[in-house]
Motif scaffolding. Structure first.
Motif, PDB file in Angstrom:
ATOM      1  N   ARG A 172       2.777   5.651  -6.091  1.00  0.00           N
ATOM      2  CA  ARG A 172       2.381   5.481  -7.499  1.00  0.00           C
ATOM      3  C   ARG A 172       1.327   6.496  -7.909  1.00  0.00           C
ATOM      4  O   ARG A 172       1.336   7.013  -9.031  1.00  0.00           O
ATOM      5  N   ASP A 173       0.411   6.799  -7.000  1.00  0.00           N
ATOM      6  CA  ASP A 173      -0.646   7.758  -7.306  1.00  0.00           C
ATOM      7  C   ASP A 173      -0.104   9.170  -7.477  1.00  0.00           C
ATOM      8  O   ASP A 173      -0.762  10.013  -8.104  1.00  0.00           O
ATOM      9  N   ASP A 225      -8.712   9.579 -16.328  1.00  0.00           N
ATOM     10  CA  ASP A 225      -7.251   9.458 -16.207  1.00  0.00           C
ATOM     11  C   ASP A 225      -6.540  10.440 -17.132  1.00  0.00           C
ATOM     12  O   ASP A 225      -5.535  11.065 -16.745  1.00  0.00           O
ATOM     13  N   GLU A 236      -2.623   3.980 -16.624  1.00  0.00           N
ATOM     14  CA  GLU A 236      -3.958   3.461 -16.311  1.00  0.00           C
ATOM     15  C   GLU A 236      -4.921   3.675 -17.470  1.00  0.00           C
ATOM     16  O   GLU A 236      -5.731   2.796 -17.792  1.00  0.00           O
ATOM     17  N   THR A 268       1.502   7.621 -14.068  1.00  0.00           N
ATOM     18  CA  THR A 268       0.608   6.545 -13.636  1.00  0.00           C
ATOM     19  C   THR A 268      -0.746   6.654 -14.323  1.00  0.00           C
ATOM     20  O   THR A 268      -1.333   5.641 -14.735  1.00  0.00           O
ATOM     21  N   TYR A 269      -1.245   7.868 -14.483  1.00  0.00           N
ATOM     22  CA  TYR A 269      -2.576   8.047 -15.045  1.00  0.00           C
ATOM     23  C   TYR A 269      -2.589   7.805 -16.553  1.00  0.00           C
ATOM     24  O   TYR A 269      -3.583   7.365 -17.102  1.00  0.00           O
ATOM     25  N   GLN A 322       0.797  -1.223   0.000  1.00  0.00           N
ATOM     26  CA  GLN A 322       0.000   0.000   0.000  1.00  0.00           C
ATOM     27  C   GLN A 322       0.832   1.276   0.000  1.00  0.00           C
ATOM     28  O   GLN A 322       0.499   2.218  -0.737  1.00  0.00           O
ATOM     29  N   LEU A 354       1.817   1.998  -3.433  1.00  0.00           N
ATOM     30  CA  LEU A 354       0.674   2.430  -4.243  1.00  0.00           C
ATOM     31  C   LEU A 354       0.383   3.910  -4.050  1.00  0.00           C
ATOM     32  O   LEU A 354      -0.030   4.605  -4.979  1.00  0.00           O
ATOM     33  N   TRP A 355       0.588   4.410  -2.834  1.00  0.00           N
ATOM     34  CA  TRP A 355       0.404   5.848  -2.595  1.00  0.00           C
ATOM     35  C   TRP A 355       1.422   6.655  -3.392  1.00  0.00           C
ATOM     36  O   TRP A 355       1.092   7.694  -3.968  1.00  0.00           O
TER      37      TRP A 355
END
Length: 269
Positions: A216-217, A244, A226, A222-223, A210, A213-214
């Motif tokens: 990564r955001d 995105d 995605e 990343t967007y 996790q 992942l934070w």
């Protein structure tokens, strides 16, 4: 010729400084800087495309040994992340090195003497570097889709992903190069940014803890990853794809504004 024979308007101009020419408008200045940067970068275009594409294809081959082919989220993430990595290599890594070199060698003084807006210099250089990423991104995506058994019909989405993700990453790369106190630090920041895009964009999200992942955001690419990965689904969620891409566009505006501020700060020191 006596002073009395000189026209009044001429006498007024000789008594003070000559008037400066008006500054160029943003769009014409941007086009001029873009063409100049594009001509300069043509020398390194083929090696640039080869290195960026070869690197991403090599990652695809490596990940194929640990990720099964088919319509899995892991396969989609690997192909999308490897494709956007081409953009990160050029827009983030190389642009950070370029502006870091300009700042260290005094090359920014040349642009500072031109009557062009600061935004045109940053945007023109970023657009020129990002222009070389589309062929390599398309090639990587096509090879990855065939390798992992994914559909090829939605590759056109890269026409939106590349400029939007490229703008966000190019702004960050330019800011790193302009704000770094030394050229070596700018190179290090560019390398770290590309490594983050590699690790956080290519690795399947199911295998990440996790806290990662934070992080990564927080990464703009990343967007883009995605958005592209969603198009490989049997029934893509186009609403989320647009969301995105919208995030990429918003981050791109902010990062390019930051790079413009960093450019003004660098040339005024």
């Amino acid at each position: 010729m006596t002073l009395l024979s000189v026209p009044p308007q001429t006498r007024r101009s000789t008594g003070g400084a000559a008037p400066l020419a008006p500054a160029a408008r943003l769009l014409p200045a941007l086009a001029a800087v873009y063409r100049a940067q594009l001509t300069r970068a043509k020398v390194a275009r083929i090696p640039l495309l080869f290195v960026a594409t070869f690197q991403s294809v090599g990652i695809l081959v490596m990940m194929r040994g640990v990720v099964d082919a088919g319509q899995s989220s892991a396969a989609r993430s690997v192909v999308a992340g490897s494709s956007v990595l081409v953009v990160a290599f050029v827009a983030l890594n190389l642009l950070a090195q370029y502006f870091g070199k300009l700042r260290a060698t005094g090359g920014l003084d040349h642009y500072a003497t031109l009557p062009v807006p600061a935004a045109s210099v940053v945007l023109g250089a970023a657009a020129a570097y990002a222009s070389f990423t589309l062929p390599g991104t398309l090639a990587t995506a096509a090879i990855g889709a065939v390798m992992f058994g994914l559909p090829l019909g939605q590759l056109w989405v890269l026409l939106a992903v590349v400029p939007l993700a490229g703008a966000a990453l190019a702004g960050l790369g330019a800011a790193c190069g302009l704000l770094a106190p030394r050229q070596e630090i700018a190179t290090m920041l560019g390398q770290l940014g590309m490594s983050a895009a590699l690790l956080l964009g290519v690795l399947p999200v199911d295998h990440l803890p996790q806290p990662v992942l934070w992080l990564r955001d927080l990464l703009p690419s990343t967007y883009g990853v995605e958005a592209f990965a969603r198009t490989f689904a049997p029934e893509p969620d186009w609403g989320m794809v647009l969301v995105d891409l919208g995030v990429c566009a918003a981050v791109g505006v902010v990062s390019l504004a930051l790079a413009t501020w960093a450019y003004r700060r660098a040339v005024s020191r």
